[in-house]
Design a protein around this motif. Structure first.
Motif, PDB file in Angstrom:
ATOM      1  N   THR A  23       0.822  -1.217   0.000  1.00 15.57           N
ATOM      2  CA  THR A  23       0.000   0.000   0.000  1.00 15.57           C
ATOM      3  C   THR A  23       0.851   1.260   0.000  1.00 15.57           C
ATOM      4  O   THR A  23       0.318   2.358  -0.133  1.00 15.57           O
ATOM      5  N   TRP A  24       2.161   1.147   0.160  1.00 12.63           N
ATOM      6  CA  TRP A  24       3.049   2.308   0.126  1.00 12.63           C
ATOM      7  C   TRP A  24       3.045   2.916  -1.269  1.00 12.63           C
ATOM      8  O   TRP A  24       2.859   2.228  -2.271  1.00 12.63           O
ATOM      9  N   ASP A  25       3.306   4.211  -1.342  1.00 14.54           N
ATOM     10  CA  ASP A  25       3.344   4.903  -2.632  1.00 14.54           C
ATOM     11  C   ASP A  25       4.613   4.603  -3.414  1.00 14.54           C
ATOM     12  O   ASP A  25       4.696   4.884  -4.599  1.00 14.54           O
ATOM     13  N   PHE A  26       5.629   4.069  -2.762  1.00 12.16           N
ATOM     14  CA  PHE A  26       6.902   3.803  -3.417  1.00 12.16           C
ATOM     15  C   PHE A  26       7.393   2.421  -2.989  1.00 12.16           C
ATOM     16  O   PHE A  26       6.942   1.876  -1.991  1.00 12.16           O
ATOM     17  N   ILE A  27       8.313   1.884  -3.741  1.00  9.90           N
ATOM     18  CA  ILE A  27       8.942   0.608  -3.392  1.00  9.90           C
ATOM     19  C   ILE A  27      10.403   0.905  -3.086  1.00  9.90           C
ATOM     20  O   ILE A  27      11.140   1.375  -3.957  1.00  9.90           O
ATOM     21  N   PRO A  28      10.849   0.668  -1.849  1.00 10.46           N
ATOM     22  CA  PRO A  28      12.232   0.996  -1.489  1.00 10.46           C
ATOM     23  C   PRO A  28      13.228   0.080  -2.197  1.00 10.46           C
ATOM     24  O   PRO A  28      12.925  -1.072  -2.510  1.00 10.46           O
ATOM     25  N   ASN A  29      14.424   0.617  -2.449  1.00 10.03           N
ATOM     26  CA  ASN A  29      15.478  -0.163  -3.088  1.00 10.03           C
ATOM     27  C   ASN A  29      16.538  -0.620  -2.099  1.00 10.03           C
ATOM     28  O   ASN A  29      17.303  -1.525  -2.392  1.00 10.03           O
ATOM     29  N   TYR A  30      16.594   0.032  -0.934  1.00 14.49           N
ATOM     30  CA  TYR A  30      17.639  -0.268   0.042  1.00 14.49           C
ATOM     31  C   TYR A  30      17.031  -0.583   1.395  1.00 14.49           C
ATOM     32  O   TYR A  30      15.986  -0.044   1.765  1.00 14.49           O
ATOM     33  N   CYS A  31      17.710  -1.433   2.169  1.00 14.79           N
ATOM     34  CA  CYS A  31      17.260  -1.783   3.510  1.00 14.79           C
ATOM     35  C   CYS A  31      17.554  -0.627   4.472  1.00 14.79           C
ATOM     36  O   CYS A  31      18.261   0.322   4.128  1.00 14.79           O
ATOM     37  N   LYS A  32      17.035  -0.706   5.692  1.00 17.08           N
ATOM     38  CA  LYS A  32      17.212   0.379   6.663  1.00 17.08           C
ATOM     39  C   LYS A  32      18.677   0.571   7.022  1.00 17.08           C
ATOM     40  O   LYS A  32      19.140   1.691   7.193  1.00 17.08           O
ATOM     41  N   ASP A  33      19.419  -0.527   7.148  1.00 19.03           N
ATOM     42  CA  ASP A  33      20.840  -0.421   7.506  1.00 19.03           C
ATOM     43  C   ASP A  33      21.631   0.335   6.441  1.00 19.03           C
ATOM     44  O   ASP A  33      22.469   1.181   6.760  1.00 19.03           O
ATOM     45  N   CYS A  34      21.367   0.048   5.175  1.00 23.58           N
ATOM     46  CA  CYS A  34      22.074   0.733   4.091  1.00 23.58           C
ATOM     47  C   CYS A  34      21.683   2.204   4.034  1.00 23.58           C
ATOM     48  O   CYS A  34      22.523   3.061   3.768  1.00 23.58           O
ATOM     49  N   LYS A  35      20.411   2.530   4.293  1.00 23.78           N
ATOM     50  CA  LYS A  35      19.983   3.926   4.314  1.00 23.78           C
ATOM     51  C   LYS A  35      20.708   4.693   5.415  1.00 23.78           C
ATOM     52  O   LYS A  35      21.145   5.827   5.207  1.00 23.78           O
ATOM     53  N   LYS A  36      20.848   4.067   6.596  1.00 25.43           N
ATOM     54  CA  LYS A  36      21.576   4.708   7.691  1.00 25.43           C
ATOM     55  C   LYS A  36      23.042   4.914   7.315  1.00 25.43           C
ATOM     56  O   LYS A  36      23.634   5.946   7.613  1.00 25.43           O
ATOM     57  N   GLN A  37      23.626   3.921   6.659  1.00 23.90           N
ATOM     58  CA  GLN A  37      25.016   4.018   6.242  1.00 23.90           C
ATOM     59  C   GLN A  37      25.198   5.145   5.220  1.00 23.90           C
ATOM     60  O   GLN A  37      26.177   5.895   5.287  1.00 23.90           O
ATOM     61  N   PHE A  38      24.257   5.294   4.285  1.00 19.93           N
ATOM     62  CA  PHE A  38      24.325   6.386   3.309  1.00 19.93           C
ATOM     63  C   PHE A  38      24.291   7.733   4.005  1.00 19.93           C
ATOM     64  O   PHE A  38      25.051   8.647   3.659  1.00 19.93           O
ATOM     65  N   ALA A  39      23.415   7.883   4.986  1.00 19.12           N
ATOM     66  CA  ALA A  39      23.302   9.147   5.719  1.00 19.12           C
ATOM     67  C   ALA A  39      24.587   9.440   6.491  1.00 19.12           C
ATOM     68  O   ALA A  39      25.058  10.586   6.523  1.00 19.12           O
ATOM     69  N   GLN A  40      25.159   8.402   7.087  1.00 17.65           N
ATOM     70  CA  GLN A  40      26.410   8.583   7.835  1.00 17.65           C
ATOM     71  C   GLN A  40      27.553   8.977   6.895  1.00 17.65           C
ATOM     72  O   GLN A  40      28.342   9.865   7.207  1.00 17.65           O
ATOM     73  N   GLU A  41      27.644   8.327   5.747  1.00 19.15           N
ATOM     74  CA  GLU A  41      28.689   8.664   4.777  1.00 19.15           C
ATOM     75  C   GLU A  41      28.529  10.095   4.258  1.00 19.15           C
ATOM     76  O   GLU A  41      29.515  10.810   4.086  1.00 19.15           O
ATOM     77  N   LYS A  42      27.283  10.518   4.046  1.00 15.82           N
ATOM     78  CA  LYS A  42      27.031  11.882   3.578  1.00 15.82           C
ATOM     79  C   LYS A  42      27.497  12.892   4.624  1.00 15.82           C
ATOM     80  O   LYS A  42      28.140  13.895   4.293  1.00 15.82           O
ATOM     81  N   GLU A  43      27.206  12.611   5.893  1.00 18.09           N
ATOM     82  CA  GLU A  43      27.623  13.523   6.957  1.00 18.09           C
ATOM     83  C   GLU A  43      29.147  13.548   7.083  1.00 18.09           C
ATOM     84  O   GLU A  43      29.744  14.598   7.299  1.00 18.09           O
ATOM     85  N   GLU A  44      29.797  12.400   6.932  1.00 17.72           N
ATOM     86  CA  GLU A  44      31.263  12.348   6.995  1.00 17.72           C
ATOM     87  C   GLU A  44      31.886  13.156   5.858  1.00 17.72           C
ATOM     88  O   GLU A  44      32.895  13.841   6.046  1.00 17.72           O
ATOM     89  N   LYS A  45      31.298  13.092   4.664  1.00 23.21           N
ATOM     90  CA  LYS A  45      31.799  13.875   3.535  1.00 23.21           C
ATOM     91  C   LYS A  45      31.653  15.373   3.804  1.00 23.21           C
ATOM     92  O   LYS A  45      32.519  16.166   3.430  1.00 23.21           O
ATOM     93  N   GLN A  46      30.542  15.749   4.459  1.00 23.79           N
ATOM     94  CA  GLN A  46      30.342  17.157   4.787  1.00 23.79           C
ATOM     95  C   GLN A  46      31.369  17.639   5.804  1.00 23.79           C
ATOM     96  O   GLN A  46      31.805  18.780   5.771  1.00 23.79           O
ATOM     97  N   ARG A  47      31.765  16.763   6.723  1.00 21.81           N
ATOM     98  CA  ARG A  47      32.733  17.126   7.755  1.00 21.81           C
ATOM     99  C   ARG A  47      34.153  17.230   7.205  1.00 21.81           C
ATOM    100  O   ARG A  47      34.977  17.954   7.738  1.00 21.81           O
ATOM    101  N   ALA A  48      34.441  16.500   6.151  1.00 20.19           N
ATOM    102  CA  ALA A  48      35.799  16.474   5.598  1.00 20.19           C
ATOM    103  C   ALA A  48      36.157  17.817   4.981  1.00 20.19           C
ATOM    104  O   ALA A  48      35.299  18.582   4.536  1.00 20.19           O
ATOM    105  N   GLY A  49      37.436  18.092   4.960  1.00 18.18           N
ATOM    106  CA  GLY A  49      37.902  19.320   4.330  1.00 18.18           C
ATOM    107  C   GLY A  49      38.021  20.462   5.305  1.00 18.18           C
ATOM    108  O   GLY A  49      37.972  20.299   6.523  1.00 18.18           O
ATOM    109  N   ALA A  50      38.186  21.640   4.771  1.00 12.05           N
ATOM    110  CA  ALA A  50      38.366  22.842   5.584  1.00 12.05           C
ATOM    111  C   ALA A  50      37.055  23.207   6.279  1.00 12.05           C
ATOM    112  O   ALA A  50      35.972  22.903   5.779  1.00 12.05           O
ATOM    113  N   PRO A  51      37.170  23.863   7.457  1.00 13.99           N
ATOM    114  CA  PRO A  51      35.941  24.297   8.150  1.00 13.99           C
ATOM    115  C   PRO A  51      35.125  25.253   7.273  1.00 13.99           C
ATOM    116  O   PRO A  51      35.667  26.134   6.620  1.00 13.99           O
TER     117      PRO A  51
END
Length: 128
Positions: A50-78
């Motif tokens: 009944t959901w409007d979309f069909i997910p492609n990734y499990c919850k663990d992978c979604k959390k990992q993507f979010a963590q990797e995105k935040e780590e990329k934002q932290r990298a580099g100069a302030p």
């Protein structure tokens, strides 16, 4: 009597058919749980039809993507990061050097903290 019996049989069948449709309709409206393999790790996970979309990734992978995105934002100069407040929708900025990235603007955070302080301030007091 033969005509009366025929009429009963004729109308009796029509009454039974809608009952069957009513029984089938709620089962279809509830939806079923389907299984799908995650595109990244291959782990099987369930989703509701009944959901409007069909997910492609499990919850663990979604959390990992979010963590990797935040780590990329932290990298580099302030630098400053710009986000949209979840509560009011206004944009706000904060440095990428802080430990926890906020989801709410400073005004909404202050409002929320004041509400929590007011809500729980009388918990430790004795009532006479």
């Amino acid at each position: 009597m033969g005509l009366l019996e025929r009429m009963k049989a004729l109308f009796g069948k029509r009454q039974k058919e809608p009952e069957k449709k009513e029984e089938q309709a709620p089962a279809a409206a509830q939806g079923t749980r389907m299984k799908k393999a995650c595109k990244k790790c291959g782990k099987m996970f369930t989703y509701d039809t009944t959901w409007d979309f069909i997910p492609n990734y499990c919850k663990d992978c979604k959390k990992q993507f979010a963590q990797e995105k935040e780590e990329k934002q932290r990298a580099g100069a302030p630098r400053k990061i710009r986000r949209k407040c979840k509560e009011c929708g206004n944009f706000f900025t904060f440095p990428n050097t802080i430990a926890h990235y906020p989801n709410y603007c400073p005004n909404c955070r202050k409002r929320h903290q004041a509400a929590m302080k007011e809500k729980y301030s009388g918990m430790g007091k004795k009532k006479n």
